[in-house]
Write a protein that holds these residues in place. Sequence first.
Motif, PDB file in Angstrom:
ATOM      1  N   LYS A 194      -4.841 -20.466 -12.389  1.00 13.40           N
ATOM      2  CA  LYS A 194      -5.328 -19.115 -12.675  1.00 13.40           C
ATOM      3  C   LYS A 194      -4.708 -18.573 -13.958  1.00 13.40           C
ATOM      4  O   LYS A 194      -5.386 -17.936 -14.774  1.00 13.40           O
ATOM      5  N   ARG A 195      -3.416 -18.837 -14.165  1.00 11.73           N
ATOM      6  CA  ARG A 195      -2.753 -18.370 -15.385  1.00 11.73           C
ATOM      7  C   ARG A 195      -3.282 -19.091 -16.622  1.00 11.73           C
ATOM      8  O   ARG A 195      -3.332 -18.516 -17.712  1.00 11.73           O
ATOM      9  N   ASP A 207      -9.867 -29.629 -15.609  1.00 12.75           N
ATOM     10  CA  ASP A 207      -9.797 -28.746 -16.787  1.00 12.75           C
ATOM     11  C   ASP A 207      -8.359 -28.342 -17.086  1.00 12.75           C
ATOM     12  O   ASP A 207      -7.953 -28.241 -18.251  1.00 12.75           O
ATOM     13  N   ALA A 208      -7.584 -28.094 -16.038  1.00 16.90           N
ATOM     14  CA  ALA A 208      -6.188 -27.717 -16.244  1.00 16.90           C
ATOM     15  C   ALA A 208      -5.394 -28.859 -16.873  1.00 16.90           C
ATOM     16  O   ALA A 208      -4.587 -28.647 -17.785  1.00 16.90           O
ATOM     17  N   SER A 217     -21.892 -16.652 -15.594  1.00 15.85           N
ATOM     18  CA  SER A 217     -20.888 -17.291 -16.441  1.00 15.85           C
ATOM     19  C   SER A 217     -20.103 -18.298 -15.612  1.00 15.85           C
ATOM     20  O   SER A 217     -20.245 -18.377 -14.387  1.00 15.85           O
ATOM     21  N   SER A 218     -19.265 -19.072 -16.309  1.00 17.61           N
ATOM     22  CA  SER A 218     -18.437 -20.046 -15.593  1.00 17.61           C
ATOM     23  C   SER A 218     -17.459 -19.348 -14.661  1.00 17.61           C
ATOM     24  O   SER A 218     -17.151 -19.850 -13.576  1.00 17.61           O
ATOM     25  N   GLU A 219     -16.978 -18.168 -15.059  1.00 18.75           N
ATOM     26  CA  GLU A 219     -16.079 -17.417 -14.182  1.00 18.75           C
ATOM     27  C   GLU A 219     -16.806 -16.961 -12.924  1.00 18.75           C
ATOM     28  O   GLU A 219     -16.254 -16.991 -11.824  1.00 18.75           O
ATOM     29  N   GLY A 220     -18.053 -16.567 -13.083  1.00 17.33           N
ATOM     30  CA  GLY A 220     -18.822 -16.165 -11.913  1.00 17.33           C
ATOM     31  C   GLY A 220     -19.153 -17.334 -11.009  1.00 17.33           C
ATOM     32  O   GLY A 220     -19.168 -17.196  -9.785  1.00 17.33           O
ATOM     33  N   TYR A 221     -19.415 -18.503 -11.609  1.00 14.71           N
ATOM     34  CA  TYR A 221     -19.785 -19.668 -10.807  1.00 14.71           C
ATOM     35  C   TYR A 221     -18.584 -20.260 -10.083  1.00 14.71           C
ATOM     36  O   TYR A 221     -18.657 -20.581  -8.901  1.00 14.71           O
ATOM     37  N   PHE A 222     -17.461 -20.407 -10.790  1.00 10.28           N
ATOM     38  CA  PHE A 222     -16.303 -21.079 -10.204  1.00 10.28           C
ATOM     39  C   PHE A 222     -15.359 -20.127  -9.471  1.00 10.28           C
ATOM     40  O   PHE A 222     -14.646 -20.554  -8.561  1.00 10.28           O
ATOM     41  N   PHE A 229       0.294 -22.278  -4.157  1.00 16.90           N
ATOM     42  CA  PHE A 229       1.345 -21.854  -5.075  1.00 16.90           C
ATOM     43  C   PHE A 229       1.584 -22.852  -6.206  1.00 16.90           C
ATOM     44  O   PHE A 229       1.915 -22.456  -7.324  1.00 16.90           O
ATOM     45  N   VAL A 230       1.425 -24.146  -5.922  1.00  9.27           N
ATOM     46  CA  VAL A 230       1.749 -25.164  -6.921  1.00  9.27           C
ATOM     47  C   VAL A 230       0.576 -25.434  -7.859  1.00  9.27           C
ATOM     48  O   VAL A 230       0.771 -25.735  -9.037  1.00  9.27           O
TER      49      VAL A 230
END
Length: 321
Positions: A100-101, A109-110, A33-38, A93-94
Amino acid sequence: MIYDPSWIAVVVFSAFVLGTVGLSFYLGRKAKSSEGYFAAHGQIPWFVNGVAFAGDYLSAASFLGICGMIAAYGYDGFLYSIGFLAGWIVALFVIAEPMKRLGRFTFADALDAKFDSRGIKAAAGVSTLVVSVFYLIPQMVGAGSLIQPLLGFPHWVGVVLVGIVVILIVVTAGMVSTTWVQFLKGSLLVIFSAILVVILLDRGFKTDNESFDTIGPIAADAITGQQIAGRDVVPPDNGWQEHAEFVRLSREDGLGFDLYHVEDALESEQILLRQAQSITTTVAGDVLIDGAPRGVGPDQRQLQPVGAVSKLPGGKTETGP
């Protein structure tokens, strides 16, 4: 070809490449998945991540860039290395935590999730590519320079070879393979750097340099004569103009000449001649080392390792046990 390939280097390099590529393909089966890749499913241990970050810093770009900055700007160049080290903490932190949130994996993407603007996405993509290109240039230069003496390949072959390996590692499993490969690289660099430090401290440093000769102290006006220390002074010619700080002396074997740098001695009106080297490219493209063809053959000469300790604290001539 100047460098003779070593079969040991070829075997070690091939084993390391096959091992890392094989590990990437193995881990790639888990990145579905994208979570696994990134983000590697968020399952990479903190210790592995920490060593991988260290491996990022111990890169060719860091070594070449920081050494170049220090050579060009002195202490200010060293401060630059501290600057981008602190920049990682700011980015953590910035940028990293808010991303992630948001549940996004890339900066573009963000921004897209927040503003939904094609222009912002395009600007983020272009800036990412520009920064990556300028970061990759010293990386690839370092890779080609490393492959050349190890395997005997031309510089461009080393660049292409390492580029293909890196692409395979990233494409197959993304962040999980990249992190583990960086972990392996960082671990090896830290371990062998520590071993080198121990070896250097055990052998110590010496102020004499056995690879190069020193003549003197001699009278300062000696370099204006036709002989120095029983050796003929090679006069200027079409390929060498007269330089006040250098002098060329003939060799007994007739293979080119020996180049010496003129330095002031401690005594007044006396000088030292410290052996140096010159590299010349002829109109035909031939490379000459001190007037002789470059190579490792019997009638050829090669650049010798340079750099020596000229003075140690306390008037010592050597250190070590």
